[in-house]
Write an enzyme that holds these catalytic residues in place. Sequence first.
Site, PDB file in Angstrom:
ATOM      1  N   ALA A 132      13.455  -3.445  -3.935  1.00  0.00           N
ATOM      2  CA  ALA A 132      13.534  -4.658  -4.460  1.00  0.00           C
ATOM      3  C   ALA A 132      12.053  -4.833  -5.407  1.00  0.00           C
ATOM      4  O   ALA A 132      12.071  -6.133  -5.883  1.00  0.00           O
ATOM      5  CB  ALA A 132      13.789  -5.714  -3.343  1.00  0.00           C
ATOM      6  N   ASN A 198      10.432  -3.942   3.811  1.00  0.00           N
ATOM      7  CA  ASN A 198      10.469  -2.635   3.107  1.00  0.00           C
ATOM      8  C   ASN A 198       9.814  -2.666   1.897  1.00  0.00           C
ATOM      9  O   ASN A 198       9.214  -1.355   1.214  1.00  0.00           O
ATOM     10  CB  ASN A 198      12.008  -2.322   2.743  1.00  0.00           C
ATOM     11  N   HIS A 228       8.635 -10.988  -5.348  1.00  0.00           N
ATOM     12  CA  HIS A 228       7.717 -10.079  -4.923  1.00  0.00           C
ATOM     13  C   HIS A 228       6.547 -10.028  -5.875  1.00  0.00           C
ATOM     14  O   HIS A 228       6.769 -10.030  -7.318  1.00  0.00           O
ATOM     15  CB  HIS A 228       8.327  -8.750  -5.067  1.00  0.00           C
TER      16      HIS A 228
END
Length: 275
Positions: A132, A198, A228
């Site tokens: 991601a 993750n 993120h």
Amino acid sequence: MRRLGIIGAGGMTETLLEALAAGLPAPLEAVAILASVRSAEKARGLLERFGAKLAERRLVETDRAAFLATRPDVVAECAGHGAVREHGAAMLEAGAELIVISTGALADDALRLALEEAATRGGARLVLPPGAVGGIDVLGAARLSGLEEVTYTGRKPPLAWKGTPAEALLDLGALTEAAVFFEGTAREAAVRYPQNANVAATVALAGAGFDATRVRLVADPGITRNLHEVSVRSAAAEFSIRLEGRPSAANPKTSLTAGYSMAREVLNRARRLAV
């Protein structure tokens, strides 16, 4: 790659199959899904939906030995940390390249070593896609020059943190402003928040390692998508990356980007030009 194996039959597998059906230069020889008994029917439905665009033969197996008997060249793990622990070594020992999206499982040093040893015995590779987050390529390059500081901040809407230890720390449904509920190492984040960290694990594995990578996790009612942020200082470069990813409709704890990252890895093994 002519034969693909997939572990899991959830939302990420659906994203992967849809991207393969649209992007493969030609149908594969076979696609096999290793599914639990309760998800086998769903797996069959996915393969039927995308049909001959995927492969000449499309199979669903609930037994690992039967799955390995399809002789996959590449296995895409789309099922979570438990699947990495349960099936990872067997895939590698059978000689299949294993692409692991649930990188947080590798915060367990013993598991990571066992997988590397299995890869050596099977003459296979363990591959970790970016998932991601972006910028993993430049982070890996900067690591060669010497890393001075790496920080990852993960921001998600409050309800995306339901079912995690954050529920005991915050009233997720009543938040009116962003709240940091975790600060620590990537190893701690991966262990405490396995379904959400993750990305932190991927950043750690590509960069400074689990114990030197700093992580902040934030519940933010002002956003509707997963954010993120990676900040890096090294001898070669200083940079920051901010990626806004849409959550998966099937699982809001997972970024939709992760499924497409897996699809990119698989498509690169089916094409003559890999980018």
